[in-house]
Write a protein that holds these residues in place. Structure first.
Motif, PDB file in Angstrom:
ATOM      1  N   ASN A  38       4.291  17.955 -63.640  1.00 11.45           N
ATOM      2  CA  ASN A  38       3.126  17.695 -62.900  1.00 11.45           C
ATOM      3  C   ASN A  38       2.852  18.280 -61.504  1.00 11.45           C
ATOM      4  N   TYR A  44      -1.934  15.056 -64.332  1.00 11.45           N
ATOM      5  CA  TYR A  44      -2.269  13.666 -64.123  1.00 11.45           C
ATOM      6  C   TYR A  44      -2.664  13.412 -62.607  1.00 11.45           C
ATOM      7  N   VAL A  47       0.246   8.398 -62.498  1.00  9.03           N
ATOM      8  CA  VAL A  47       1.192   7.992 -63.332  1.00  9.03           C
ATOM      9  C   VAL A  47       1.442   6.614 -63.213  1.00  9.03           C
ATOM     10  N   GLY A  77      -1.984   9.541 -72.436  1.00  5.96           N
ATOM     11  CA  GLY A  77      -2.652   9.938 -71.444  1.00  5.96           C
ATOM     12  C   GLY A  77      -4.030   9.551 -71.478  1.00  5.96           C
ATOM     13  N   LEU A 122      -5.548  10.806 -66.372  1.00  7.40           N
ATOM     14  CA  LEU A 122      -5.496  12.438 -66.500  1.00  7.40           C
ATOM     15  C   LEU A 122      -6.772  13.146 -65.800  1.00  7.40           C
ATOM     16  N   SER A 194      -2.195  18.479 -70.681  1.00  3.24           N
ATOM     17  CA  SER A 194      -0.881  17.604 -70.856  1.00  3.24           C
ATOM     18  C   SER A 194      -0.458  17.435 -72.399  1.00  3.24           C
ATOM     19  N   CYS A 200       2.345  13.979 -72.915  1.00  7.66           N
ATOM     20  CA  CYS A 200       1.909  12.944 -73.521  1.00  7.66           C
ATOM     21  C   CYS A 200       1.778  13.189 -75.137  1.00  7.66           C
TER      22      CYS A 200
END
Lengths: 521, 95
Positions: A38, A44, A47, A77, A122, A194, A200
């Motif tokens: 990340n 994200y 988290v 996500g 996200l 992601s 995810c």
């Protein structure tokens, strides 16, 4: 263990039910992957590690007694546009600073009821306004895909003394990754990035003009915008209420079908939620498409479209033909007016929806000498440039004296766009095949797009018609361009016929194969 | 149609967005680019065409006129920047 993050939802589901893996293990694998990636990808904005662990443990308890739901233990996500109780929900805007809703959106409620695990929120374009995820208050999301150069390496002819080996020379090819960072598309850029980067198992997204399908196409993932009314909009931050729809972004067609089944519902809290049972979309996958009528609209062949896109479209046509579909040329004559009509309707609705951000009930407040100055300063500081631009356009086209010329004209054109599709479906066409986007992923801070807002808007030229007509559309990866970047094809279906989209997209997926980026992050 | 600097400032005020002189000048160019782009809609013959009001044909859902929710004042003001005893606080409105 990185293999856990590479499982599709259907694979993970089987292993979880078979007790080969636990929800806690797969959740930890994703949390570790997010922690590493990340800081680079910025997918994200929040988290929720502790919540994820708690949810995973609860899933393991249910799996142990064999009472797990359809998504039991699957880590997902959630786009920042969905209200999640007590958790960061800011539509990636500064104006919603610190907002933590006391309620949960219907879509996420459905996912948790089926046992899914939330990894976090996200990144996205601010209020879902953008096609590159560069308008987020939290900075751009990076696409895990990079351009690559195909180099031909000449192998030298070598003789290594007595008894040594002799290389005959010749050439081989090798791909070299370029360093330039690319956008993942938008507005669901965090969702697409992601999913593509294995951060995810699948993600929620929303689509007002192409915000699920365009980022899916630019990242080699599958994204479906269902028919307007299929997923409840309750608890989703509103952008343009007559166009907004939620849908999933996933790694393959089957996963998208599994997620949509869970996200969709009939919801009394949303008056536009359609009173129709949700079918088992997964059951449509693998059904033959023999005899299906596939329409190819001539209006989607636009000037300046890269050859790679045209070639991809032809490949898609050939695959469906090989699978027994009947290909027919069709015309959707008002296609070119969809994007200009959208840039009246969507900003008009947005200017009304975003009137609620006034520094009184939630989020940012900048003090002023009186209430009007407080409103004006709050909104000036809280909204980004693109959002202000759209509020201004919307306010202008709805203002006294201009309503008929702009808004009413656009809503009439919208009727004609919908009629084009109705005529084609009435003539027996089951599904329409088009390119998903007019180009592959472009660079962060692309100068052309930064200097002219309309250039950025053109990203949605193939997807926006579908929102204007309220139809379902799916983007499925179909190949790579000359620079090694993924490209997608779009299938458009009849209202509430998502099953045909999954069925047909799966045929394309089987023919094209699946695509994943080379890991550099 | 195009907008001038004065119109942009007026629209910004209608939208309750404070703009500097510089912002307004930049916005004038941007808004005119977008208005230029949407101009092509005037080519379309819309005579006899009804404006769209609902993209999916559906009847408005109705329910019993009964209280189904409420008593959540604390939840409702929980995210507000300034509150007092479950009221939203704003700068003085009436002199």
């Amino acid at each position: 263990m990185s293999e856990l993050t590479h499982l599709t939802i259907s694979e993970a589901r089987a292993k979880l039910r078979g007790k080969e893996i636990t929800a806690a293990e797969i959740t930890e694998a994703y949390l570790a992957a997010i922690e590493r990636a990340n800081p680079v990808l910025n997918a994200y904005v929040a988290v929720t590690a502790e919540k994820a662990r708690d949810m995973a443990n609860a899933s393991d308890a249910r799996l142990a007694t064999g009472e797990g739901g359809a998504l039991e233990g699957i880590p997902l996500g959630i786009k920042d546009l969905f209200a999640t109780q007590g958790i960061h929900t800011q539509a990636c805007s500064h104006v919603l600073d610190g907002f933590k809703p006391h309620y949960e959106s219907t879509v996420t409620t459905n996912l948790w009821a089926d046992g899914a695990v939330m990894l976090g929120k996200l990144n996205m374009d601010e209020f879902a306004m953008g096609s590159s995820n560069e308008t987020s208050y939290y900075g751009p999301v990076i696409n895990p895909w990079r351009r690559s150069r195909l180099d031909t390496v000449v192998m030298p002819t070598t003789h290594q003394g007595d008894g040594g080996f002799v290389s005959a020379g010749g050439t081989k090819t090798a791909r070299t990754l370029d360093n330039a960072q690319l956008v993942p598309g938008g507005s669901s850029g965090g969702s697409a990035s992601s999913v593509a980067a294995f951060l995810c198992a699948g993600a929620t997204a929303t689509d007002t003009g192409g915000s699920i399908r365009q980022p899916a196409a630019l990242t080699g993932t599958v994204g479906i915008k269902p028919t307007y009314g299929r997923c409840s909009r309750w608890g989703i931050v509103a952008f343009a209420s007559s166009l907004d729809q939620a849908g999933p972004i996933a790694r393959d067609v089957r996963d998208a079908a599994i997620l949509l089944k869970s996200m969709a519902s009939v919801d009394p809290k949303d008056t536009t939620s359609v009173d129709r049972p949700v079918p088992d979309y997964e059951a449509a996958i693998g059904k033959p498409i023999k005899g299906m009528k596939v329409g190819i609209p001539k209006e989607y062949r636009v000037d300046g479209m890269p050859e790679d896109i045209e070639a991809l479209w032809q490949k898609g046509i050939a695959w469906l033909k090989d699978a027994g579909a009947e290909i027919v040329d069709i015309s959707l004559p008002h296609t070119k007016y969809a994007l200009p009509a959208y840039y009246i309707v969507a900003p008009a609705e947005a200017s009304s929806n975003l009137a609620r951000y006034d520094g009184v009930r939630y989020g940012l407040r900048v003090p002023g000498k009186d209430i009007v100055e407080m409103y004006e300063k709050t909104r000036a500081a809280g909204f980004g440039r693109e959002v202000k631009r759209r509020i201004m356009i919307g306010t202008y086209v709805l203002s006294a004296g201009y309503y008929d010329a702009y808004y009413l004209q656009a809503q009439k054109v919208r009727t004609l766009i919908k009629r084009d599709f109705e005529n084609v479906f009435a003539a027996g066409v089951d599904v329409i095949l088009t390119p998903a986007t007019p180009s592959a992923a472009f660079g962060i801070a692309d100068e052309d797009m930064a200097s002219d807002p309309v250039k950025m808007y053109l990203n949605d030229i193939f997807t926006v018609t579908v929102n204007m007509a309220g139809l379902p559309g799916i983007s499925v990866p179909a190949g790579l361009d000359g620079k090694g970047l993924p490209l997608g094809l779009q299938l458009i279906g009849r209202p509430f016929d998502e099953e045909t989209l999954f069925q047909t997209a799966h045929v394309i997926e089987q023919a094209a194969g699946r695509f994943q980026p080379e890991k550099w992050w | 149609m195009s907008v001038d600097l004065q119109t942009v400032k007026r629209v910004a005020h209608l939208a309750r967005i404070a703009v500097s002189e510089e912002d307004a000048e930049r916005m004038t160019g941007e808004l005119n680019a977008i208005l230029g782009f949407v101009e092509q809609l005037n080519e379309v013959d819309v005579s006899g065409v009804e404006p769209m009001t609902s993209v999916t044909p559906m009847e408005m859902k109705k329910r019993q006129d009964a209280v189904t929710d409420g008593n959540k004042a604390a939840d409702i003001v929980a995210n507000a920047p300034a509150t007092e005893e479950n009221f939203f606080l704003v700068p003085k409105v009436v002199e």
